[in-house]
Write an enzyme that holds these catalytic residues in place. Structure first.
Site, PDB file in Angstrom:
ATOM      1  N   TYR A   1       0.838  -1.198   0.000  1.00 21.53           N
ATOM      2  CA  TYR A   1       0.000   0.000   0.000  1.00 21.53           C
ATOM      3  C   TYR A   1       0.874   1.250   0.000  1.00 21.53           C
ATOM      4  O   TYR A   1       1.657   1.483   0.923  1.00 21.53           O
ATOM      5  CB  TYR A   1      -0.916   0.026   1.227  1.00 21.53           C
ATOM      6  CG  TYR A   1      -2.027  -1.009   1.215  1.00 21.53           C
ATOM      7  CD1 TYR A   1      -2.249  -1.845   0.127  1.00 21.53           C
ATOM      8  CD2 TYR A   1      -2.869  -1.159   2.321  1.00 21.53           C
ATOM      9  CE1 TYR A   1      -3.259  -2.791   0.134  1.00 21.53           C
ATOM     10  CE2 TYR A   1      -3.895  -2.092   2.329  1.00 21.53           C
ATOM     11  CZ  TYR A   1      -4.080  -2.909   1.240  1.00 21.53           C
ATOM     12  OH  TYR A   1      -5.092  -3.845   1.248  1.00 21.53           O
TER      13      TYR A   1
ATOM     14  N   SER B   1      -5.395 -13.712   1.575  1.00 18.87           N
ATOM     15  CA  SER B   1      -6.182 -12.689   0.886  1.00 18.87           C
ATOM     16  C   SER B   1      -6.281 -13.026  -0.595  1.00 18.87           C
ATOM     17  O   SER B   1      -5.260 -13.215  -1.264  1.00 18.87           O
ATOM     18  CB  SER B   1      -5.554 -11.301   1.056  1.00 18.87           C
ATOM     19  OG  SER B   1      -6.329 -10.312   0.393  1.00 18.87           O
TER      20      SER B   1
ATOM     21  N   LEU C   1     -18.396  -1.619  -0.605  1.00 20.92           N
ATOM     22  CA  LEU C   1     -19.186  -0.639  -1.363  1.00 20.92           C
ATOM     23  C   LEU C   1     -18.862  -0.691  -2.855  1.00 20.92           C
ATOM     24  O   LEU C   1     -19.201   0.233  -3.595  1.00 20.92           O
ATOM     25  CB  LEU C   1     -18.946   0.772  -0.818  1.00 20.92           C
ATOM     26  CG  LEU C   1     -19.428   1.011   0.618  1.00 20.92           C
ATOM     27  CD1 LEU C   1     -19.006   2.394   1.101  1.00 20.92           C
ATOM     28  CD2 LEU C   1     -20.935   0.842   0.717  1.00 20.92           C
TER      29      LEU C   1
ATOM     30  N   LYS D   1     -22.846   7.462  -5.869  1.00 17.37           N
ATOM     31  CA  LYS D   1     -22.148   8.668  -6.343  1.00 17.37           C
ATOM     32  C   LYS D   1     -21.800   8.616  -7.825  1.00 17.37           C
ATOM     33  O   LYS D   1     -21.527   9.652  -8.439  1.00 17.37           O
ATOM     34  CB  LYS D   1     -20.893   8.908  -5.517  1.00 17.37           C
ATOM     35  CG  LYS D   1     -19.789   7.887  -5.723  1.00 17.37           C
ATOM     36  CD  LYS D   1     -18.511   8.217  -4.950  1.00 17.37           C
ATOM     37  CE  LYS D   1     -18.691   8.048  -3.469  1.00 17.37           C
ATOM     38  NZ  LYS D   1     -17.412   8.211  -2.731  1.00 17.37           N
TER      39      LYS D   1
ATOM     40  N   ARG E   1     -12.926   8.242  -5.822  1.00 19.41           N
ATOM     41  CA  ARG E   1     -11.911   7.208  -6.049  1.00 19.41           C
ATOM     42  C   ARG E   1     -11.714   6.919  -7.527  1.00 19.41           C
ATOM     43  O   ARG E   1     -10.584   6.733  -7.995  1.00 19.41           O
ATOM     44  CB  ARG E   1     -12.309   5.935  -5.292  1.00 19.41           C
ATOM     45  CG  ARG E   1     -11.337   4.792  -5.423  1.00 19.41           C
ATOM     46  CD  ARG E   1     -11.601   3.714  -4.398  1.00 19.41           C
ATOM     47  NE  ARG E   1     -11.210   4.139  -3.059  1.00 19.41           N
ATOM     48  CZ  ARG E   1     -11.217   3.344  -1.987  1.00 19.41           C
ATOM     49  NH1 ARG E   1     -11.599   2.091  -2.104  1.00 19.41           N
ATOM     50  NH2 ARG E   1     -10.845   3.783  -0.813  1.00 19.41           N
TER      51      ARG E   1
ATOM     52  N   GLN F   1     -16.288  10.563   6.623  1.00 23.53           N
ATOM     53  CA  GLN F   1     -16.693   9.320   5.970  1.00 23.53           C
ATOM     54  C   GLN F   1     -16.757   8.170   6.963  1.00 23.53           C
ATOM     55  O   GLN F   1     -17.637   7.314   6.880  1.00 23.53           O
ATOM     56  CB  GLN F   1     -15.722   8.987   4.832  1.00 23.53           C
ATOM     57  CG  GLN F   1     -15.829   9.926   3.646  1.00 23.53           C
ATOM     58  CD  GLN F   1     -14.800   9.619   2.577  1.00 23.53           C
ATOM     59  OE1 GLN F   1     -13.648   9.308   2.883  1.00 23.53           O
ATOM     60  NE2 GLN F   1     -15.186   9.717   1.321  1.00 23.53           N
TER      61      GLN F   1
END
Length: 359
Positions: free
Chosen positions: A69, A168, A226, A234, A244, A312
Site C-alpha cells: 500500500y 487474501s 461498497l 455517487k 476514487r 466518511q
C-alpha cells in the site's frame, strides 16, 4: 505504538459489536479501517491522524494495511499516527499483508520463506511495532511449495512477530491445501480470508468458500463492501471530481468504462432501486444498507472501511443501526432487486433435513 511509549488515550468500544476472527479467540470490531489507496497514498500527514483518531474514538481498534500500500508509506503513516496519538498497543488489532514487496529483486516478493521472514521484519520496521496481530498472504504464490509457506508463517508466529496468519484473495482450493498441510504438520493454518464481498460480488465469498466456513470456521475480513463506491450512488450520473474513480482513474478505467455498457447500467439501476428501499423503508442511505448487508453475513468477521476524511468514517458507522433492521422480509426484497444470489449446492432430489437438527 511500540512497547514502552506513553499511553495518552484509553480505548472505549462505545457501541461497537465485536466478533471472533474466524476460529480464533481474537475479537475484532464489526467495522475496521483500512489503508488501501488512502492512508499514505492520497492522504498523508495530519489528515491520517484525524481519520484514525475518529475511528478509534468511535470503537474501531482494528487497522489494516500492507507492504504494497503506497509502496510501504501506508505502514509508515499508520505507525507514526499510533505513536503520536499514544494508543496502547494491546488495545489495537494491527494487520498487514505480504506478497508484492517494495523492490524488484527475484526474492523481494512472493511467498518464499525468505520473503515472508524478511518482509515481515521490514513491515514491523515501517510500522514501528514489535509485532502485528495478523499477517496476511496478500495473494497465493503458485511458484512456492505450500509446505514452505505454512512453515514460514508459523516461524513468524513462533518468533512473536505475529499472533496469527491469514490469506487474501486465495481460492478455496489453496486455502484447503494450506489447512491440510498445517494439520499434517501440527502447525497453525490460516484463520481468515481477506476477500472482496459486496452486493455485486458474491460467488467467491458466498459459494466457493461455503465449505470452508463449515469445516474450518473461516472468517472473512471484507474489503470493497461498497464496490469501490459504486454502491454509494455517487457514480450514477458520471464520475465526480475527487472520488476514487477520479483520483485513481487509470486503476479503475475498466470499471468506469463498464458503467456505460449494459452490465454497468444494470448495476446503476439496481443501486437506484436499493436507494429507494433504503430511504423509504429503513430511513438510511444506500451506503449504510450496503455496509450493513455485508456485516449481517455470519461469516463476516469484520468489514474494512476506507476513508479519505474523518466524516466518511462517522457516516459509514451509521450502518451499525441498520443491521438489526435487516429482517428476513427486507433481505428477500434486496435479493429481488439484486437477482444474483449464488445457487445452493445441488441435492439431486434428496429431501431436506429437519431444520431443528444438525444440518
Amino acid at each position: 505504538m511500540a512497547s514502552g511509549s506513553a499511553v495518552k488515550v484509553e480505548f472505549d468500544p462505545k457501541n461497537m459489536p465485536f466478533r471472533r476472527l474466524g476460529p480464533s479467540g481474537l475479537r475484532v470490531p464489526v467495522f475496521s479501517l483500512g489503508g488501501w489507496l488512502t492512508l499514505g497514498g492520497t492522504v498523508v500527514g495530519d489528515p491520517v491522524k484525524d481519520i484514525i483518531k475518529v475511528a478509534f474514538d468511535n470503537g474501531i481498534n482494528m487497522f489494516d494495511t500492507a507492504e504494497a500500500y503506497a509502496k510501504g508509506k501506508s505502514e509508515v503513516e499508520m505507525g507514526r499516527v499510533i505513536k503520536e496519538l499514544g494508543l496502547r498497543r494491546t488495545d489495537l488489532v494491527i494487520t498487514t499483508k505480504l506478497f508484492w514487496g517494495l523492490r524488484t529483486g527475484p526474492n523481494d516478493g512472493g511467498l518464499s520463506r525468505k520473503h515472508i521472514i524478511e518482509g515481515t521484519k521490514e513491515c514491523l520496521e515501517r510500522l514501528g511495532l514489535d509485532y502485528v496481530d495478523v499477517i496476511f498472504a496478500h495473494r497465493p504464490d503458485v511458484s512456492v511449495p505450500m509446505e514452505e509457506i505454512v512453515r514460514a508463517f508459523n516461524w513468524v508466529i513462533e518468533k512473536g512477530w505475529a499472533f496469527y496468519w491469514a490469506t487474501s484473495e486465495w481460492s478455496a482450493y489453496d486455502i484447503e491445501e494450506a489447512q491440510h498441510v498445517a494439520s499434517k504438520l501440527g502447525l497453525h493454518g490460516p484463520i481468515a480470508e481477506q476477500c472482496q464481498h459486496n452486493m455485486f460480488h458474491r460467488d467467491r465469498p458466498e459459494k466457493e468458500y461455503r465449505p470452508l466456513y463449515k469445516k474450518y470456521q473461516l472468517g472473512t475480513t471484507v474489503f470493497s463492501a461498497l464496490a469501490s463506491g459504486l454502491l454509494t450512488g455517487k457514480y450514477n450520473s458520471g464520475v465526480p471530481e475527487g472520488t476514487r474513480f477520479s483520483t485513481h482513474a487509470s486503476f479503475f478505467k475498466g470499471t468506469v468504462d463498464s458503467l456505460q455498457k449494459e452490465e454497468g447500467l444494470t448495476k446503476i439501476r439496481k443501486v437506484n432501486d436499493l436507494s429507494a428501499l433504503a430511504e423509504k423503508e429503513l430511513g438510511c442511505s444506500v451506503t449504510h444498507l450496503a455496509l450493513a448487508w455485508v456485516a449481517k453475513n455470519p461469516n463476516t468477521s469484520t468489514v474494512i472501511l476506507g476513508a479519505s476524511k474523518p466524516e466518511q468514517v462517522l457516516d459509514n458507522l451509521k450502518a451499525l443501526d441498520v443491521i438489526p433492521k435487516l429482517t428476513p422480509e427486507i433481505m428477500d426484497r434486496i435479493e429481488a432487486i439484486l437477482e444474483n444470489q449464488p445457487a445452493a449446492p445441488a441435492t439431486f432430489g434428496r429431501p431436506g433435513l429437519d431444520i431443528h437438527g444438525r444440518l
